[in-house]
Design a protein around this motif. Sequence first.
Motif, short mmCIF file in Angstrom:
data_model
loop_
_atom_site.label_atom_id
_atom_site.label_comp_id
_atom_site.label_asym_id
_atom_site.label_seq_id
_atom_site.Cartn_x
_atom_site.Cartn_y
_atom_site.Cartn_z
N PRO A 89 -31.62 3.70 -100.96
CA PRO A 89 -30.84 4.35 -99.86
C PRO A 89 -30.44 5.82 -100.21
CG PRO A 89 -29.99 1.97 -100.88
CD PRO A 89 -31.31 2.57 -101.73
N SER A 90 -30.62 6.49 -99.18
CA SER A 90 -30.22 7.92 -99.44
C SER A 90 -30.25 8.77 -98.03
CB SER A 90 -31.31 8.43 -100.35
OG SER A 90 -32.56 8.62 -99.74
N THR A 91 -30.05 9.70 -98.06
CA THR A 91 -29.94 10.37 -96.72
C THR A 91 -31.27 10.43 -95.98
OG1 THR A 91 -28.38 11.93 -97.58
CG2 THR A 91 -29.61 12.75 -95.78
N VAL A 92 -32.48 10.62 -96.82
CA VAL A 92 -33.63 10.73 -95.91
C VAL A 92 -33.92 9.49 -95.16
CG1 VAL A 92 -34.52 12.06 -97.97
CG2 VAL A 92 -34.86 9.73 -98.15
N VAL A 93 -33.39 8.31 -95.57
CA VAL A 93 -34.03 7.12 -94.35
C VAL A 93 -33.21 7.17 -93.29
CG1 VAL A 93 -33.73 5.44 -96.59
CG2 VAL A 93 -31.88 5.88 -95.14
N HIS A 94 -32.19 8.28 -92.91
CA HIS A 94 -31.87 8.79 -91.57
C HIS A 94 -32.63 10.00 -91.19
CE1 HIS A 94 -28.38 5.65 -91.66
NE2 HIS A 94 -28.21 6.07 -93.27
N THR A 95 -32.91 10.99 -92.10
CA THR A 95 -33.38 12.22 -91.60
C THR A 95 -34.87 12.09 -91.24
OG1 THR A 95 -33.78 13.06 -93.82
CG2 THR A 95 -31.58 13.52 -92.70
N ALA A 109 -22.96 11.88 -97.73
CA ALA A 109 -21.53 11.95 -97.88
C ALA A 109 -20.86 12.47 -96.56
CB ALA A 109 -21.45 13.28 -98.71
N THR A 110 -21.69 12.65 -95.48
CA THR A 110 -20.76 13.08 -94.22
C THR A 110 -20.04 11.69 -93.49
OG1 THR A 110 -22.70 14.58 -93.79
CG2 THR A 110 -21.17 13.74 -91.91
N MET A 111 -20.65 10.73 -93.75
CA MET A 111 -20.24 9.54 -93.36
C MET A 111 -18.93 9.14 -94.08
SD MET A 111 -23.89 7.39 -93.68
CE MET A 111 -23.35 5.69 -93.33
N GLU A 112 -19.00 9.22 -95.15
CA GLU A 112 -17.51 9.14 -96.00
C GLU A 112 -16.65 10.01 -95.73
OE1 GLU A 112 -15.30 6.79 -99.16
OE2 GLU A 112 -17.15 6.61 -97.53
#
Length: 397
Positions: free
Chosen positions: A338-344, A170-173
């Motif tokens: 696709p979710s936050t964890v693919v980045h974190t 949601a931070t990206m949005e």
Amino acid sequence: MTPRTGPAAGSTLAFVESPVQLLNVLEWAHTATPRAAQERTDSVAPPSVRTRHEAAAGPAGEPAHQTPGAYAPVPLTPGALTLVVLSPTDPMTRGQLRRMAELARNEGYQVRWEEARGGPAAPFQTIGGLTPLLRAARRIVIGDPFSRYVQLLLTITRARHLVVVDDGTATMEFISQLARGERLVRWHRRGGRPGARDIVFAPVSASARRRLTPGRRRTVEVFSSMPIEAAPDGVRITANDFGWTRSRFGPPRITKGADLVGTSLVETGVVDPDRYLEAVTSLARTHGATRYFAHRRESSDKLHRLAVETGLEVVRPDLPLELIARRGPIGRTILSFPSTVVHTLPLALAGTEVKVAVCDIDPAWLTDHASPRAQGFLSGVTGTARDVHRLSAVTAV
């Protein structure tokens, strides 16, 4: 419950509503305290992590999007951070928040637990009790700028320094909407007509957006592990490399198999439940997954059906997945939608042999009620992830 003590001069108040937000406040505090500069050689991100943030950070970790003289970071002095938990009603989330609150107290921070949704009178009691702290605080840290509760609190504070820590993708949005001057709306709700509550709350939301816009007397920082290519003028972007997590946990024991990470896309009305179950089944069979780490918002009925029909061991984590994975044991491959964890997760697991693989969402899986922006947003989450292996959308089994 934490005693109702007032904040010290120069204090920082952090408002969180989820375990991940609390984790990211701890990560932010780790980088904001003076001792972090002294320990930088121990907590600096490995080369792969620093490469991951080249778009968000300059040489030696210096944040991008910073106009010289426009932002003077305020160090976090010991004992000056109070974490305010605006507790939700969901038992799974509350349990994880309790565990995260324990970790925060162990770090020496004060935690104030608010039953902010404990009945019709709870919001008034919570806001009334927090008003003196809000007016005295020098800096406010928030985890969810889309939260109506947080937006209302922002209209009370006089703080000149605002920090937004990650609340996932949601931070990206949020950054995009702030840059375009749009009203703050969660991505999976965009495209629909505003409801009656949205209309009534619109003045508060507009006021919160103005307070989240940097100005001559106000600084705004976004502390994020998300890929933010551009930010509004004056907004400081600081990269979250999960240094606190890596310094406190692990390295994990790695198993030979694969683990699958669940998502709440069904619960938010974006993905059809039958299609989701088919995709999970296919992924588990193809990659030999044995465990399914449930998202805290996944329903019990869905998880029961998933366990029965796929044979996967459903695990309800008691901490955010970044900490669970870092503690181990964890599979050599982590499969995710696709979710936050693919980045974190690649950041939290930097230096280990764990591989993160992300499976695309097939447009055919989307419900008729999904936002028109859903497919593009989810594709963007996958496409901007680095240090992950990308899988094509799986077919029905």
